[in-house]
Scaffold this active site. Sequence first.
Site, PDB file in Angstrom:
ATOM      1  N   ARG A  58      -3.758 -10.066   4.641  1.00  0.00           N
ATOM      2  CA  ARG A  58      -4.146 -11.368   5.208  1.00  0.00           C
ATOM      3  C   ARG A  58      -2.948 -12.176   5.706  1.00  0.00           C
ATOM      4  O   ARG A  58      -3.132 -13.136   6.452  1.00  0.00           O
ATOM      5  CB  ARG A  58      -4.934 -12.189   4.184  1.00  0.00           C
ATOM      6  CG  ARG A  58      -6.324 -11.632   3.932  1.00  0.00           C
ATOM      7  CD  ARG A  58      -7.132 -12.557   3.027  1.00  0.00           C
ATOM      8  NE  ARG A  58      -8.484 -12.061   2.821  1.00  0.00           N
ATOM      9  CZ  ARG A  58      -8.850 -11.226   1.854  1.00  0.00           C
ATOM     10  NH1 ARG A  58      -7.958 -10.770   0.999  1.00  0.00           N
ATOM     11  NH2 ARG A  58     -10.102 -10.824   1.747  1.00  0.00           N
ATOM     12  N   ASP A 101      -3.378  -7.555  -7.371  1.00  0.00           N
ATOM     13  CA  ASP A 101      -4.772  -7.945  -7.645  1.00  0.00           C
ATOM     14  C   ASP A 101      -5.028  -7.693  -9.128  1.00  0.00           C
ATOM     15  O   ASP A 101      -5.752  -6.764  -9.511  1.00  0.00           O
ATOM     16  CB  ASP A 101      -5.717  -7.138  -6.751  1.00  0.00           C
ATOM     17  CG  ASP A 101      -5.456  -7.421  -5.288  1.00  0.00           C
ATOM     18  OD1 ASP A 101      -5.935  -8.438  -4.784  1.00  0.00           O
ATOM     19  OD2 ASP A 101      -4.724  -6.641  -4.641  1.00  0.00           O
ATOM     20  N   GLN A 113      -8.608  -7.653 -10.520  1.00  0.00           N
ATOM     21  CA  GLN A 113      -9.308  -6.464 -10.016  1.00  0.00           C
ATOM     22  C   GLN A 113      -8.902  -5.232 -10.829  1.00  0.00           C
ATOM     23  O   GLN A 113      -9.740  -4.388 -11.172  1.00  0.00           O
ATOM     24  CB  GLN A 113      -8.938  -6.278  -8.544  1.00  0.00           C
ATOM     25  CG  GLN A 113      -9.342  -4.948  -7.954  1.00  0.00           C
ATOM     26  CD  GLN A 113      -9.027  -4.890  -6.474  1.00  0.00           C
ATOM     27  OE1 GLN A 113      -9.659  -5.557  -5.675  1.00  0.00           O
ATOM     28  NE2 GLN A 113      -8.051  -4.094  -6.106  1.00  0.00           N
ATOM     29  N   HIS A 169       0.840  -1.207   0.000  1.00  0.00           N
ATOM     30  CA  HIS A 169       0.000   0.000   0.000  1.00  0.00           C
ATOM     31  C   HIS A 169       0.877   1.260   0.000  1.00  0.00           C
ATOM     32  O   HIS A 169       0.589   2.235  -0.700  1.00  0.00           O
ATOM     33  CB  HIS A 169      -0.867   0.051   1.260  1.00  0.00           C
ATOM     34  CG  HIS A 169      -1.813  -1.097   1.426  1.00  0.00           C
ATOM     35  ND1 HIS A 169      -1.710  -2.000   2.453  1.00  0.00           N
ATOM     36  CD2 HIS A 169      -2.909  -1.476   0.705  1.00  0.00           C
ATOM     37  CE1 HIS A 169      -2.681  -2.886   2.368  1.00  0.00           C
ATOM     38  NE2 HIS A 169      -3.423  -2.602   1.318  1.00  0.00           N
ATOM     39  N   LEU A 191       3.222  -9.259  -0.302  1.00  0.00           N
ATOM     40  CA  LEU A 191       2.619  -8.645   0.884  1.00  0.00           C
ATOM     41  C   LEU A 191       1.106  -8.631   0.726  1.00  0.00           C
ATOM     42  O   LEU A 191       0.588  -8.361  -0.357  1.00  0.00           O
ATOM     43  CB  LEU A 191       3.140  -7.218   1.062  1.00  0.00           C
ATOM     44  CG  LEU A 191       4.623  -7.091   1.382  1.00  0.00           C
ATOM     45  CD1 LEU A 191       4.974  -5.630   1.640  1.00  0.00           C
ATOM     46  CD2 LEU A 191       5.004  -7.924   2.585  1.00  0.00           C
TER      47      LEU A 191
HETATM   48  P1  AMP Z   1      -6.337  -4.004  -0.291  1.00  0.00           P
HETATM   49  O1  AMP Z   1      -6.174  -3.164   0.940  1.00  0.00           O
HETATM   50  O2  AMP Z   1      -5.845  -5.394  -0.140  1.00  0.00           O
HETATM   51  O3  AMP Z   1      -7.712  -3.898  -0.893  1.00  0.00           O
HETATM   52  O4  AMP Z   1      -5.366  -3.367  -1.358  1.00  0.00           O
HETATM   53  C1  AMP Z   1      -5.409  -2.001  -1.689  1.00  0.00           C
HETATM   54  C2  AMP Z   1      -4.528  -1.755  -2.887  1.00  0.00           C
HETATM   55  O5  AMP Z   1      -3.193  -2.156  -2.579  1.00  0.00           O
HETATM   56  C3  AMP Z   1      -4.955  -2.591  -4.100  1.00  0.00           C
HETATM   57  O6  AMP Z   1      -4.827  -1.796  -5.267  1.00  0.00           O
HETATM   58  C4  AMP Z   1      -3.977  -3.734  -4.087  1.00  0.00           C
HETATM   59  O7  AMP Z   1      -3.749  -4.292  -5.356  1.00  0.00           O
HETATM   60  C5  AMP Z   1      -2.728  -3.035  -3.578  1.00  0.00           C
HETATM   61  N1  AMP Z   1      -1.810  -4.020  -2.998  1.00  0.00           N
HETATM   62  C6  AMP Z   1      -2.106  -5.006  -2.116  1.00  0.00           C
HETATM   63  N2  AMP Z   1      -1.010  -5.760  -1.874  1.00  0.00           N
HETATM   64  C7  AMP Z   1      -0.014  -5.242  -2.632  1.00  0.00           C
HETATM   65  C8  AMP Z   1       1.365  -5.582  -2.826  1.00  0.00           C
HETATM   66  N3  AMP Z   1       1.930  -6.604  -2.195  1.00  0.00           N
HETATM   67  N4  AMP Z   1       2.099  -4.825  -3.680  1.00  0.00           N
HETATM   68  C9  AMP Z   1       1.527  -3.775  -4.328  1.00  0.00           C
HETATM   69  N5  AMP Z   1       0.245  -3.409  -4.187  1.00  0.00           N
HETATM   70  C10 AMP Z   1      -0.519  -4.125  -3.346  1.00  0.00           C
END
Ligand code: AMP
Length: 299
Positions: A188, A151, A154, A37, A185
């Site tokens: 979860r 994702d 998505q 993030h 990362l």
């Molecule tokens: P989430 O909080 O899991 O819904 O993720 C929020 C945003 O962070 C989404 O656009 C995800 O694709 C991105 N994201 C989650 N994990 C990672 C990661 N390991 N590397 C880069 N972006 C991420």
Amino acid sequence: MSTVRTVAELRSALAPARRDGLTIGLVPTMGALHEGHLSLIARAREQCDRVVVSVFVNPAQFDERADLERYPRDERRDAELAAEAGADLLFAPAVEEVYPQGFATTVEVLGVSERLEGAARGAEHFRGVATVVTKLLCMAMPDVAYFGQKDAQQLVVIRRLAADLNLPVRIAALPTVREPDGLALSSRNALLAPAERARALALPAALQAARELAADGERSAEALLDGAREAMRAFGVEPEYVELVDPDTFEPASSLAGETLLALAARIGEVRLIDNAMLAPVRRADQPLEGEAIATCSA
Ligand code: AMP
């Protein structure tokens, strides 16, 4: 950095910047912020005058109640991390602010939403994602919105809805941030017990196995997927799916003709993880690229 909780507060906080023609970047998240993030926030900071981070655990996209209930939440820590990474504003609405009484509209992206994650988690998952992202884009009206390649499906759903609904926003995608041992990362990951954390390496190992096969010139989807599945089984992990797909449409690919996405999901104990990698064909001396004739030498 200040925190706002209503759409009215968000709009009035952004009004001066909008009036002055400044650019606004939005990073939508479900909180439990990690370096993935933070990479999105840092990029938004580099590219935009004002950076908004939203933290909203969207009930509409959870297909399992238990997953929603145990999803990690720590707003105070999120606020500290977002501020350090350069955010100007944290938007942390309550569920009733996003879905008030009488809410009746959803956004559904056909086609790409129906495969892989959509098939595994049901239509409500991407319907929930598409609806909340559309709403967040309408609430913050950013110039750029930042998402992770982690994702991948998505991301394609969001690009599709932004184009189809003529939303005046640029969708920016950033690479997956990983732990030093390769695990992507994810919020979860915090739910994994130590033994499960070790087994979770099945996911990056599968991607690596397929990458190595591809680097050796393997182009058959079957062989690449077998290699990935085998690598997972070595960790005692049975994949929920492992597929090779066109990165723009998520239609299955039968061979590595051009850049192709390997996407996979697996449950490690109670925790469901996803990951993906782009594979590119390499040329072996005895193999033509698709559509290319084998050059023959005539004396
Ligand atoms: P989430 O909080 O899991 O819904 O993720 C929020 C945003 O962070 C989404 O656009 C995800 O694709 C991105 N994201 C989650 N994990 C990672 C990661 N390991 N590397 C880069 N972006 C991420």
